[in-house]
Design a protein around this motif. Structure first.
Motif, short mmCIF file in Angstrom:
data_model
loop_
_atom_site.label_atom_id
_atom_site.label_comp_id
_atom_site.label_asym_id
_atom_site.label_seq_id
_atom_site.Cartn_x
_atom_site.Cartn_y
_atom_site.Cartn_z
N ARG A 190 -4.61 3.61 -4.04
CA ARG A 190 -5.19 2.89 -2.83
C ARG A 190 -7.09 3.27 -1.14
O ARG A 190 -7.10 2.42 -0.97
CB ARG A 190 -4.20 3.36 -1.33
N GLY A 219 -3.88 -3.83 1.24
CA GLY A 219 -2.67 -3.90 -0.34
C GLY A 219 -3.77 -4.54 -1.16
O GLY A 219 -2.54 -4.87 -2.57
N PRO A 222 0.98 -1.35 -0.19
CA PRO A 222 -0.14 0.35 0.07
C PRO A 222 0.72 1.00 -0.24
O PRO A 222 0.49 1.81 -0.49
CB PRO A 222 -1.09 -0.32 1.25
#
Ligand code: FES
Length: 158
Positions: free
Chosen positions: A76, A83, A68
Motif C-alpha cells: 500500500r 489503490g 487498498p
C-alpha cells in the motif's frame, strides 16, 4: 535510443496494446476496466518528452486498481491512495509477460507462475524463483505517474 531507456520517475504509463495503445492510462480507464471485469492493464512508460519506451523488455508493466484494504502495508505504501498499483510484468522465471488473472491471482501463461498482487507479488504458485518488483505509482491530474524506481531488479532471474 530513447525508446529503450528504462522507466523513470515522472514517466506516465500508457496502454501497451489495444485501441488505446500509446495513450496515457487514467484513473477513469482503470475504473472502467474494473467495471468491464478487465482485471489489469499492460503498460509501457512514456517520458516527459513523449517517447513511449516500448523497446526495452523490462519496461513491460502491469497496472491495476485494487482494494487498498486488501494490500499489505508495504504494498500500500507504494500504491496510490485510490489503490492504483503497478509491477514489472516480466515473469521472474523465464521472462514471459504475466498476462492472465485467475481466482484473484496474477498468472503467467507459460508455466503457471502465480503472484499475489496484494503482497508485493509474493509467489504463490509455479516455478517462479522470486517476486516481480513493485513499481511505485501515484495519480496526478487523473493520470498514472511513476513515483519511484522498481523495488528490485525487473526481468527474468536467469
Ligand atoms: Fe512465467 Fe515460466 S516464464 S512461469
Amino acid at each position: 535510443i530513447p525508446s529503450k531507456e528504462p522507466v523513470a520517475v515522472g514517466d506516465t504509463l500508457v496502454f501497451a496494446t489495444g485501441p488505446k495503445a500509446d495513450q496515457e492510462i487514467t484513473l477513469d480507464d482503470l475504473r472502467a476496466a474494473q467495471r468491464e471485469r478487465i482485471p489489469f492493464i499492460i503498460a509501457f512508460p512514456k517520458s516527459p518528452e513523449n517517447v513511449v519506451k516500448k523497446d526495452l523488455i523490462t519496461n513491460t508493466i502491469m497496472v491495476i486498481l485494487a482494494d487498498p484494504n486488501k494490500m499489505s502495508p508495504e504494498t500500500r505504501q507504494h500504491a496510490s491512495p485510490e489503490g492504483v498499483l503497478a509491477y514489472s510484468a516480466v515473469c521472474k522465471h523465464l521472462g514471459c509477460t504475466v498476462s492472465l488473472w485467475q481466482n484473484d491471482t496474477w498468472l503467467c501463461p507459460c508455466h503457471g507462475g502465480r503472484y499475489d498482487i496484494y503482497n508485493q507479488a509474493r509467489v504463490v504458485g509455479g516455478p517462479v524463483p522470486a517476486p516481480v518488483p513493485q513499481l511505485p505509482v501515484k495519480v496526478e491530474g487523473g493520470k498514472v505517474v511513476v513515483a519511484g524506481e522498481f523495488l528490485g531488479k525487473p526481468g527474468a532471474d536467469v
